[in-house]
Design a protein around this motif. Structure first.
Motif, PDB file in Angstrom:
ATOM      1  N   ALA A  31       0.824  -1.209   0.000  1.00  0.00           N
ATOM      2  CA  ALA A  31       0.000   0.000   0.000  1.00  0.00           C
ATOM      3  C   ALA A  31       0.860   1.263   0.000  1.00  0.00           C
ATOM      4  N   GLU A  32       1.948   1.253   0.774  1.00  0.00           N
ATOM      5  CA  GLU A  32       2.815   2.428   0.834  1.00  0.00           C
ATOM      6  C   GLU A  32       3.461   2.704  -0.522  1.00  0.00           C
ATOM      7  N   ARG A  33       3.927   1.661  -1.180  1.00  0.00           N
ATOM      8  CA  ARG A  33       4.541   1.847  -2.492  1.00  0.00           C
ATOM      9  C   ARG A  33       3.514   2.242  -3.543  1.00  0.00           C
ATOM     10  N   TYR A  34       2.339   1.668  -3.454  1.00  0.00           N
ATOM     11  CA  TYR A  34       1.288   1.985  -4.423  1.00  0.00           C
ATOM     12  C   TYR A  34       0.887   3.455  -4.333  1.00  0.00           C
ATOM     13  N   MET A  35       0.883   3.996  -3.131  1.00  0.00           N
ATOM     14  CA  MET A  35       0.457   5.382  -2.940  1.00  0.00           C
ATOM     15  C   MET A  35       1.562   6.391  -3.235  1.00  0.00           C
ATOM     16  N   THR A  36       2.811   6.018  -3.051  1.00  0.00           N
ATOM     17  CA  THR A  36       3.901   6.996  -3.157  1.00  0.00           C
ATOM     18  C   THR A  36       4.682   6.921  -4.463  1.00  0.00           C
ATOM     19  N   LEU A  37       4.612   5.806  -5.185  1.00  0.00           N
ATOM     20  CA  LEU A  37       5.370   5.652  -6.416  1.00  0.00           C
ATOM     21  C   LEU A  37       4.452   5.754  -7.627  1.00  0.00           C
ATOM     22  N   PRO A  38       4.990   6.138  -8.783  1.00  0.00           N
ATOM     23  CA  PRO A  38       4.146   6.318  -9.969  1.00  0.00           C
ATOM     24  C   PRO A  38       3.565   4.998 -10.465  1.00  0.00           C
ATOM     25  N   ASP A  39       2.383   5.086 -11.073  1.00  0.00           N
ATOM     26  CA  ASP A  39       1.705   3.893 -11.572  1.00  0.00           C
ATOM     27  C   ASP A  39       2.219   3.536 -12.965  1.00  0.00           C
ATOM     28  N   ILE A  40       3.437   3.008 -12.995  1.00  0.00           N
ATOM     29  CA  ILE A  40       4.056   2.545 -14.228  1.00  0.00           C
ATOM     30  C   ILE A  40       4.576   1.136 -14.001  1.00  0.00           C
ATOM     31  N   TYR A  41       4.750   0.399 -15.085  1.00  0.00           N
ATOM     32  CA  TYR A  41       5.256  -0.972 -14.975  1.00  0.00           C
ATOM     33  C   TYR A  41       6.478  -1.206 -15.834  1.00  0.00           C
ATOM     34  N   ASP A  42       6.920  -0.171 -16.577  1.00  0.00           N
ATOM     35  CA  ASP A  42       8.015  -0.326 -17.534  1.00  0.00           C
ATOM     36  C   ASP A  42       8.950   0.864 -17.384  1.00  0.00           C
ATOM     37  N   VAL A  43      10.242   0.603 -17.157  1.00  0.00           N
ATOM     38  CA  VAL A  43      11.222   1.680 -17.038  1.00  0.00           C
ATOM     39  C   VAL A  43      12.365   1.413 -18.010  1.00  0.00           C
ATOM     40  N   SER A  44      12.993   2.488 -18.464  1.00  0.00           N
ATOM     41  CA  SER A  44      14.107   2.366 -19.399  1.00  0.00           C
ATOM     42  C   SER A  44      15.111   3.475 -19.140  1.00  0.00           C
ATOM     43  N   THR A  45      16.392   3.141 -19.270  1.00  0.00           N
ATOM     44  CA  THR A  45      17.425   4.163 -19.117  1.00  0.00           C
ATOM     45  C   THR A  45      17.476   5.089 -20.325  1.00  0.00           C
ATOM     46  N   LEU A 105      18.098   7.078 -12.931  1.00  0.00           N
ATOM     47  CA  LEU A 105      18.086   5.898 -13.783  1.00  0.00           C
ATOM     48  C   LEU A 105      18.474   6.287 -15.209  1.00  0.00           C
ATOM     49  N   THR A 106      19.767   6.236 -15.489  1.00  0.00           N
ATOM     50  CA  THR A 106      20.290   6.610 -16.804  1.00  0.00           C
ATOM     51  C   THR A 106      21.238   5.529 -17.308  1.00  0.00           C
ATOM     52  N   GLY A 107      21.509   5.567 -18.613  1.00  0.00           N
ATOM     53  CA  GLY A 107      22.432   4.609 -19.207  1.00  0.00           C
ATOM     54  C   GLY A 107      23.859   4.856 -18.761  1.00  0.00           C
ATOM     55  N   ARG A 108      24.740   3.916 -19.100  1.00  0.00           N
ATOM     56  CA  ARG A 108      26.131   3.994 -18.715  1.00  0.00           C
ATOM     57  C   ARG A 108      27.023   3.970 -19.952  1.00  0.00           C
ATOM     58  N   ARG A 109      28.033   4.843 -19.945  1.00  0.00           N
ATOM     59  CA  ARG A 109      29.031   4.839 -21.007  1.00  0.00           C
ATOM     60  C   ARG A 109      30.360   4.377 -20.411  1.00  0.00           C
ATOM     61  N   TYR A 110      30.944   3.360 -21.009  1.00  0.00           N
ATOM     62  CA  TYR A 110      32.189   2.796 -20.513  1.00  0.00           C
ATOM     63  C   TYR A 110      33.292   2.973 -21.552  1.00  0.00           C
ATOM     64  N   ASP A 169      22.357   0.378 -22.135  1.00  0.00           N
ATOM     65  CA  ASP A 169      21.010   0.752 -21.697  1.00  0.00           C
ATOM     66  C   ASP A 169      20.299  -0.488 -21.201  1.00  0.00           C
ATOM     67  N   ILE A 170      19.347  -0.293 -20.296  1.00  0.00           N
ATOM     68  CA  ILE A 170      18.579  -1.417 -19.772  1.00  0.00           C
ATOM     69  C   ILE A 170      17.111  -1.008 -19.682  1.00  0.00           C
ATOM     70  N   ARG A 171      16.257  -1.947 -19.969  1.00  0.00           N
ATOM     71  CA  ARG A 171      14.806  -1.749 -19.865  1.00  0.00           C
ATOM     72  C   ARG A 171      14.236  -2.906 -19.055  1.00  0.00           C
ATOM     73  N   VAL A 172      13.412  -2.590 -18.065  1.00  0.00           N
ATOM     74  CA  VAL A 172      12.822  -3.606 -17.192  1.00  0.00           C
ATOM     75  C   VAL A 172      11.320  -3.382 -17.135  1.00  0.00           C
ATOM     76  N   ALA A 173      10.551  -4.460 -17.230  1.00  0.00           N
ATOM     77  CA  ALA A 173       9.091  -4.351 -17.200  1.00  0.00           C
ATOM     78  C   ALA A 173       8.490  -5.494 -16.400  1.00  0.00           C
ATOM     79  N   SER A 174       7.454  -5.168 -15.633  1.00  0.00           N
ATOM     80  CA  SER A 174       6.691  -6.180 -14.916  1.00  0.00           C
ATOM     81  C   SER A 174       5.726  -6.860 -15.881  1.00  0.00           C
ATOM     82  N   ARG A 175       5.432  -8.118 -15.628  1.00  0.00           N
ATOM     83  CA  ARG A 175       4.530  -8.843 -16.526  1.00  0.00           C
ATOM     84  C   ARG A 175       3.065  -8.605 -16.214  1.00  0.00           C
TER      85      ARG A 175
END
Length: 301
Positions: free
Chosen positions: A98-112, A151-156, A265-271
């Motif tokens: 409940a705490e995370r649901y109320m305080t974090l954005p309602d998204i399921y997919d993030v990308s750098t 949450l950003t990409g990395r250059r090596y 770059d990395i992209r992560v998504a919940s199913r």
């Protein structure tokens, strides 16, 4: 003649212990069935909600029992205490969600790379039942940038093959299972560019000319730029599960060689569901931190 007082008995306290025990057993059973069995995530969420509801009711009845103990000396204090102990775990999971649901954005997919996120090699498929998802929109990416600016990409500063080796190593250590990959650390060359085979008996060795990477500014994003960047790059698709809840996530790790550097770059998504409770960003952030540590000394801005 001795006078004997009969203490009243709190039915609420005794019933609270039964409800608390039931909520704990239910929560543990569905977690085990989901983590190690075939229970689908939508049913896990539904049953955990049910367990949390029973735990909340048990806590309320335990409070009534403790009040009776204080006011009238009614029996049931130990039962009420046991109910609160039993209910703590299901209530803890419910409060955490409940705490995370109320305080974090309602998204399921993030990308750098929120502008041009890595594409899925094989689109993840899952029977979402009642935990439906909407398509990712630019507004969702704006929510991500606002909530997770780090949450950003990395250059090596290193060759792609060296970075790829670290990417695979950290993925394995992080519990990622790579299910598909495409690309190569060494691009294919035209027949004219390949070194000629020496004639039989000829001891001379012909050296092939080195491949010179073409630097492309990251903001430049059209078909030509994609073709140039894709000429020497690797994309890995993987899956993972959270440790306790066993929630499934899909991810894409994209490596592109740009001049003398390799960009990751990395992209992560919940199913399941429109809200990932912040797990996608945590998985991506933890992985990038581990990759930074593995490639310590060659990370660039």
């Amino acid at each position: 003649m001795a006078i004997r007082y009969d203490r009243p008995v709190s039915s609420a306290a005794r019933f609270s212990r039964l409800l608390g025990a039931f909520s704990l057993v239910l929560a543990l059973a569905v977690l085990i069935a989901h983590r190690f069995g075939g229970l689908a995530t939508p049913y896990l969420v539904l049953l955990l909600f049910t367990a949390a509801a029973f735990a909340l009711l048990a806590a309320l009845l335990a409070a009534i029992g403790l009040r009776s103990l204080w006011m009238t000396g009614a029996e049931g204090g130990l039962a009420a205490l046991a109910a609160l102990i039993y209910a703590a775990f299901p209530l803890g999971i419910g409060a955490f969600a409940a705490e995370r649901y109320m305080t974090l954005p309602d998204i399921y997919d993030v990308s750098t790379d929120p502008v041009s996120e890595p594409d899925w090699l094989s689109p993840p498929k899952a029977d979402q039942i009642w935990l439906k998802r909407n398509l990712v929109t630019p507004e969702d990416r704006e929510k991500q940038i606002s909530a997770y600016p780090e949450l950003t990409g990395r250059r090596y500063e290193g060759a792609l093959d060296r970075v790829l080796e670290a990417v695979r190593k950290v993925a394995k250590q992080s519990g990622f299972v790579i299910v598909k990959s495409t690309g190569t650390s060494e691009p294919e060359r035209d027949i004219e560019d390949r070194p000629a085979k020496p004639a039989p008996g000829d001891d001379a060795v012909t050296d092939a000319p080195g491949i010179i990477p073409v630097p492309t500014p990251r903001p430049y994003d059209d078909d030509v730029a994609k073709l140039i960047r894709g000429a020497n790059g690797v994309t890995l698709q993987a899956t993972t599960r959270t440790l306790i809840l066993g929630l499934r996530f899909d991810m894409i790790i994209r490596l592109r060689e740009e001049a003398e550097t390799t960009f990751v770059d990395i992209r992560v998504a919940s199913r399941y569901g429109q809200h990932d409770l912040g797990f996608s960003a945590e998985i991506a952030g933890d992985y990038l931190k581990a990759l930074d540590a593995e490639l310590l000394g060659i990370a660039g801005g």
